[in-house]
Design an enzyme around this catalytic site. Structure first.
Site, PDB file in Angstrom:
ATOM      1  N   ARG A 146       4.001   6.753 -11.976  1.00 29.58           N
ATOM      2  CA  ARG A 146       3.521   6.175 -10.676  1.00 29.58           C
ATOM      3  C   ARG A 146       3.230   4.606 -10.835  1.00 29.58           C
ATOM      4  O   ARG A 146       3.447   3.991  -9.948  1.00 29.58           O
ATOM      5  CB  ARG A 146       2.259   7.032 -10.202  1.00 29.58           C
ATOM      6  CG  ARG A 146       1.297   6.543  -8.988  1.00 29.58           C
ATOM      7  CD  ARG A 146       0.558   7.392  -8.598  1.00 29.58           C
ATOM      8  NE  ARG A 146      -0.509   6.987  -7.729  1.00 29.58           N
ATOM      9  CZ  ARG A 146      -0.285   6.849  -6.228  1.00 29.58           C
ATOM     10  NH1 ARG A 146       0.875   7.229  -5.761  1.00 29.58           N
ATOM     11  NH2 ARG A 146      -1.324   6.357  -5.519  1.00 29.58           N
ATOM     12  N   ARG A 152       1.735  11.288  -6.896  1.00 29.11           N
ATOM     13  CA  ARG A 152       0.857  11.708  -7.952  1.00 29.11           C
ATOM     14  C   ARG A 152       1.473  12.951  -8.417  1.00 29.11           C
ATOM     15  O   ARG A 152       2.078  13.740  -7.830  1.00 29.11           O
ATOM     16  CB  ARG A 152      -0.543  11.553  -7.283  1.00 29.11           C
ATOM     17  CG  ARG A 152      -1.079  10.621  -6.651  1.00 29.11           C
ATOM     18  CD  ARG A 152      -2.380  10.982  -6.031  1.00 29.11           C
ATOM     19  NE  ARG A 152      -3.115   9.570  -5.777  1.00 29.11           N
ATOM     20  CZ  ARG A 152      -2.883   9.178  -4.175  1.00 29.11           C
ATOM     21  NH1 ARG A 152      -1.931   9.638  -3.755  1.00 29.11           N
ATOM     22  NH2 ARG A 152      -3.584   8.137  -3.899  1.00 29.11           N
ATOM     23  N   TYR A 178      -2.462  -0.844  -9.770  1.00 30.59           N
ATOM     24  CA  TYR A 178      -1.307  -0.106  -9.931  1.00 30.59           C
ATOM     25  C   TYR A 178      -0.015  -1.078 -10.354  1.00 30.59           C
ATOM     26  O   TYR A 178       1.013  -0.436 -10.964  1.00 30.59           O
ATOM     27  CB  TYR A 178      -1.048   0.612  -9.022  1.00 30.59           C
ATOM     28  CG  TYR A 178      -1.652   2.122  -9.387  1.00 30.59           C
ATOM     29  CD1 TYR A 178      -1.017   3.341  -9.910  1.00 30.59           C
ATOM     30  CD2 TYR A 178      -2.821   2.394  -8.795  1.00 30.59           C
ATOM     31  CE1 TYR A 178      -1.625   4.509  -9.875  1.00 30.59           C
ATOM     32  CE2 TYR A 178      -3.510   3.669  -9.072  1.00 30.59           C
ATOM     33  CZ  TYR A 178      -2.891   4.596  -9.495  1.00 30.59           C
ATOM     34  OH  TYR A 178      -3.706   5.878  -9.725  1.00 30.59           O
ATOM     35  N   HIS A 187      -2.393   4.304  -0.867  1.00 31.58           N
ATOM     36  CA  HIS A 187      -3.400   3.865  -1.213  1.00 31.58           C
ATOM     37  C   HIS A 187      -4.464   3.386   0.024  1.00 31.58           C
ATOM     38  O   HIS A 187      -3.702   2.923   1.003  1.00 31.58           O
ATOM     39  CB  HIS A 187      -3.354   2.564  -2.145  1.00 31.58           C
ATOM     40  CG  HIS A 187      -2.813   2.573  -3.217  1.00 31.58           C
ATOM     41  ND1 HIS A 187      -2.135   1.801  -4.250  1.00 31.58           N
ATOM     42  CD2 HIS A 187      -3.253   3.805  -4.490  1.00 31.58           C
ATOM     43  CE1 HIS A 187      -1.926   2.553  -5.502  1.00 31.58           C
ATOM     44  NE2 HIS A 187      -2.616   3.624  -5.524  1.00 31.58           N
ATOM     45  N   HIS A 208       1.307  10.120 -15.425  1.00 28.57           N
ATOM     46  CA  HIS A 208       0.596   9.503 -14.451  1.00 28.57           C
ATOM     47  C   HIS A 208       1.441   7.794 -14.549  1.00 28.57           C
ATOM     48  O   HIS A 208       1.262   7.140 -13.559  1.00 28.57           O
ATOM     49  CB  HIS A 208      -0.686   9.490 -14.492  1.00 28.57           C
ATOM     50  CG  HIS A 208      -1.343   8.701 -13.286  1.00 28.57           C
ATOM     51  ND1 HIS A 208      -1.669   9.222 -12.191  1.00 28.57           N
ATOM     52  CD2 HIS A 208      -2.119   7.360 -13.125  1.00 28.57           C
ATOM     53  CE1 HIS A 208      -2.066   8.321 -11.214  1.00 28.57           C
ATOM     54  NE2 HIS A 208      -2.516   7.225 -11.898  1.00 28.57           N
TER      55      HIS A 208
END
Length: 373
Positions: free
Chosen positions: A323, A213, A355, A346, A320
């Site tokens: 990621r 992140r 994701y 996660h 972001h």
């Protein structure tokens, strides 16, 4: 133990106490008429519950106790605003400063303007549904606000202030994206690297290849990086957030975010250059400091990323989204679900699935592979 409450572990000559999951105390006793009588409210401190029992015993001893008198004592109506403010004040030791700021914003701007004056016991499923349906079209904000309200009312259930939680909107806390994230392929990553200014190559490629992140990348120290000849690693030990203009360094987003991620060998020369030219000195020095020292704001690397993508004639991409690219590459490389969750930090398989994206080029390769002998 009765229900969800836990016993206080103490015996009393008059009445009884028990501590609720919320930490508050409940008191009751057997009244002179032989029936149980429970305190009309719970207590923040055990001593307050003990004092209430003592006062009730004194009334009985003086002969002034009557059930009618005890049950007709008027009580101030507990509204959602009063209870929510109390709940929020009690999260100081449990939540990060940034989380508390966000929750305060959801309360003040989304939840309480409409529902704040409603008595806690008057909140119904239809009332919550009407409030949620009337919110402006900000899907993520609305989902977060609904989730927060549900959490607060779950606490009210534990405190035995309401019988059931009226937040029963199916999918109310599900976040629906307004814009799909942009996912880059490894080939596009290499082209991106060639178009980035030297100063930002290591940072952006590290984010894109590790899945860290932004707050985890910005908080990295030189000691978090292992450039061993046998394989490179980066350890996530902290996260950086900005709360009302002030940098806050704390633990990462969740317990599973504390992790060590392997890095591809292609990053080695870029990381070595980063340490030699731009990182702060010493093992505790920031790996990606700002121009004048200290923590780096996302503005400058975001601009560099936007310019590089424009040169590639690629759509706009957020930091972001890097990621998301890493998550997708991990999945397409054959990582198991456990591998994927560990690499991304996660705590749920549902988040890992959220994701993983795809691209038109990837779909074309799969289709061609299916229909080729």
């Amino acid at each position: 133990m009765a229900g969800k409450a836990r016993a206080s572990g103490s015996k009393r000559s008059f009445g009884g106490l028990r501590q609720l999951p919320s930490g508050r105390w409940q008191a009751q006793y057997t009244a002179p008429d032989g029936l149980p009588f429970k305190a009309p409210r719970t207590f923040q401190a055990k001593d307050d519950a003990v004092a209430w029992l003592a006062a009730e015993r004194r009334r009985i001893e003086l002969g002034t106790w009557t059930r009618q008198l005890q049950t007709d004592v008027p009580r101030r109506t507990l509204t959602l605003a009063t209870y929510a403010d109390r709940w929020w004040s009690q999260t100081e030791s449990r939540h990060k400063p940034r989380t508390r700021t966000l929750n305060r914003g959801y309360l003040d701007r989304v939840i309480l303007p409409e529902l704040g004056t409603t008595p806690l016991t008057a909140l119904t499923v239809s009332c919550i549904r009407e409030w949620f349906a009337g919110l402006d079209a900000f899907p993520t904000r609305n989902a977060n606000a609904y989730s927060l309200l549900r959490t607060i009312l779950n606490q009210a259930v534990d405190d035995e202030l309401i019988a059931a939680n009226p937040c029963r909107i199916r999918g109310g806390s599900v976040k629906h994206r307004k814009v799909e994230p942009v996912v880059l392929s490894p080939a596009e990553m290499r082209e991106l690297m060639s178009r980035l200014p030297d100063q930002w190559r290591a940072l952006i490629l590290l984010a894109a290849m590790s899945g860290l992140r932004w707050g985890e990348v910005a908080a990295l120290r030189r000691s978090d990086l292992d450039l061993s000849p046998n394989g490179m690693l980066v350890t996530v030990a902290r996260g950086l957030t900005k709360d009302r203009g002030t940098w806050v360094v704390g633990r990462p987003k969740s317990r599973t975010a504390l992790r060590t991620v392997p890095l591809p060998e292609a990053l080695r020369p870029l990381l070595v250059e980063q340490i030699e030219r731009w990182a702060e000195p010493g093992r505790a020095g920031l790996l990606f400091p700002s121009k004048h020292g200290g923590f780096l704001d996302a503005t400058a690397p975001r601009r560099a990323l936007t310019r590089a993508l424009a040169a590639m004639q690629y759509p706009h991409m957020r930091l972001h989204d890097l990621r998301h690219s890493a998550a997708t590459i991990f999945a397409q490389a054959g990582s198991t679900l456990s591998d994927h969750m560990a690499l991304m930090g996660h705590s749920s398989s549902a988040m890992s699935a959220r994701y993983v994206g795809t691209s038109a080029a990837r779909n074309r390769v799969l289709i061609e592979g299916i229909w080729t002998d």
